[in-house]
Every structure is written in C-alpha cells, then in structure tokens.
Enzyme design. Sequence first.
Site, PDB file in Angstrom:
ATOM      1  N   ASP A   1      50.704  36.573  37.422  1.00  0.00           N
ATOM      2  CA  ASP A   1      51.787  37.259  36.741  1.00  0.00           C
ATOM      3  C   ASP A   1      51.278  38.653  36.350  1.00  0.00           C
ATOM      4  OD1 ASP A   1      54.419  37.336  35.470  1.00  0.00           O
ATOM      5  OD2 ASP A   1      53.304  37.341  33.591  1.00  0.00           O
ATOM      6  N   ASP A  19      53.047  41.426  33.695  1.00  0.00           N
ATOM      7  CA  ASP A  19      53.161  41.908  32.320  1.00  0.00           C
ATOM      8  C   ASP A  19      52.621  40.855  31.364  1.00  0.00           C
ATOM      9  OD1 ASP A  19      53.768  43.669  30.323  1.00  0.00           O
ATOM     10  OD2 ASP A  19      55.911  43.747  30.705  1.00  0.00           O
TER      11      ASP A  19
END
Length: 337
Positions: A21, A23
């Site tokens: 992932d 952010d």
Amino acid sequence: MTGPKSSDRPLSEAYDVALLDLDGVVYIGHRPVPAAAESLAKARAAGQRLAFVTNNASRTPSAVAALLTEVGVPAAADDVVTSAQAAARLLAERLPAGAKVLVVGGMGLRQALYARGLRPVSTAAERPAAVVQGYDPRLSYGLIAEGAAAVRDGALFVGSNGDLTIPGGEGPPQPGNGSLLKVISTATGVEPVVTGKPERPLHHESVIRTGARRPLVVGDRLDTDIEGARNGGADSLLVLTGVTDPLTALTAPPHQRPDYLAPDLTGLLVPHPGTREEDGGHRCADWTARWEGERVELSGDGDPYDGLRALAAASWRDETPPSPQALAGALERLGLG
C-alpha cells in the site's frame, strides 16, 4: 489465528513479492514515511520484488511512480497496480472489445480502459454497456447524474473501490469513493461491483501482473489491506505508520488480523519471532501476556514489538475481540498506549 506468524528468515527473503500500500506505508501526502525508502532498497537488494498497490483510481500509474521516485523510492509505471486497472480488467472480461464505458471519474480510469481496448464515454445518450466510477476530486454532479441515468437504463455498474473516507491531510477525513458510489446506488437501487481492496479483483490483478508465487501484502489499514490479503489468500504485514494504532490491531475482528506486526517497513528486513502458549500465558521472546480476570497482564522486557506480538496472541485467542480497557495497562507498559 491464535497469534502472529513466525518467520525465521527476513520477510524480504521469505516472500517473493511485496504488494505495498502507499499512503501511510511509503509516504503520507508528499512526505516519505521514515525508514521506508531505505527499507525498500534493502528488500530489493535481497531479491524481493516490489509492487505498489493503490485503491486510488484518480492517479495514473506514471503519476504514482513519479511521486514514489520523489520520496526516494525509484519506481516505474509498471511497478504500480491501481484499482482503476483492476476495474478495467474486470470490464474487459465481461464486455466485447471496443465496448463503451461511461467514466464517472478521472484520467486514471480512462487510461486503464484504453489499455484494455474499451472506449470511455461521458454521457448516457451514448448508450454505454457499463458505468465505472472512481474517486476524482473534480467530480461533477452532472457526470454523476449521467452515470445514474446509464445504470438505470441497464448498464453494468462497477466501482473502483469502496473506501467511505480518504485522509484529509491536516484536517478530518473527507468523503471517499465509497460515499460517492452511494449516490448512484441510492438513486438507482443498483449496487456496484467493487474491484478495489478489500475485494479480490485488485489482489488478483496484482498477482497476475507480478507473477507472484508467495506474495506478502503490506499495509496500514485493517479494513482494506489486511482484510484484502485475507480475501485473496495471502499473508499480510501490518505497519503502524498509518491509520492503525496498536490498540486497534489488538482489538481487530478475526478477518482483519494481520499475520505479522512491525513498527514500519524495517519489518521486511528481519525475522519475526513466533508466539507460544506457556504456563497459561502467551509468550514471545522475553515477554509473556496472560489474562488475569478481565485484564491482560504483561511481564518481561526487551523489544516492545515482541511484547505487542505476545499481546496479540492473548487478544486473538478467540473470535471475540477484547475490550480496550483490558489492554490499556499492558500497552502503556510497552510505551505503545
């Protein structure tokens, strides 16, 4: 799951591909997460391949790769997998080549559709075979209304992701694509097929694109990254640099419990000690977590994250998560409360 898994090798050696992932894991906004760039460089040097997997359908892979490079993680567009690409694959599998798709979203979706041989359009009058909606901060009411009209006329309705909120920078969370999807679904009575995390299509797209044989999903959110890994049958590493704090991890429901816990991406570079039941408690390295009535007591010393793993084993002993009050004292002792 009765506790986090163990690995006698660094995770960068035990798993061939890390599906990361972005952010809260690699960067926050346009700022690098501490230790992220150095850790990923070392993981690559150890032979682990990296793919950057995002629910954000508004940015193109090239734009995401440019931001990664800006924060010290060199990346190419081919290293990025987006929910827009997962939506485009799903549509290409269900529609004939050249089919019209009404795009309620931005350039990331349009580019992904073009790459799959589909034709993006903007009005219901063009009689699209499908409507695909993804987050775009400039999304207009008029375009949402066109999408609703096409769905009402029978177009397949696909959403890139169902995140109800997105980070609001220094302020509170803002409405995400999941909230916007509800406008069309409420107006038409039609629920969308969602492709982003935690649903399986984005994980499927990531595995196909990377050829991963033993992928490790790395994320900071339980309800997208970790649940998505579970849905895809992959192991997961939760890093605590984003939205999930230690207490939230310990009180997670069974389908959102990670396989590994680490403070940040340095967790890719080290072995992970296992937990075991011992003398009525749960032990990890030099820490033991033991239920005493309605509270979990922690004894021992050493790496606080070994203590957190012991607490996880005690907290996840059954399907009912413990109360925050049961864990507060133990987390304070670790300095993680």
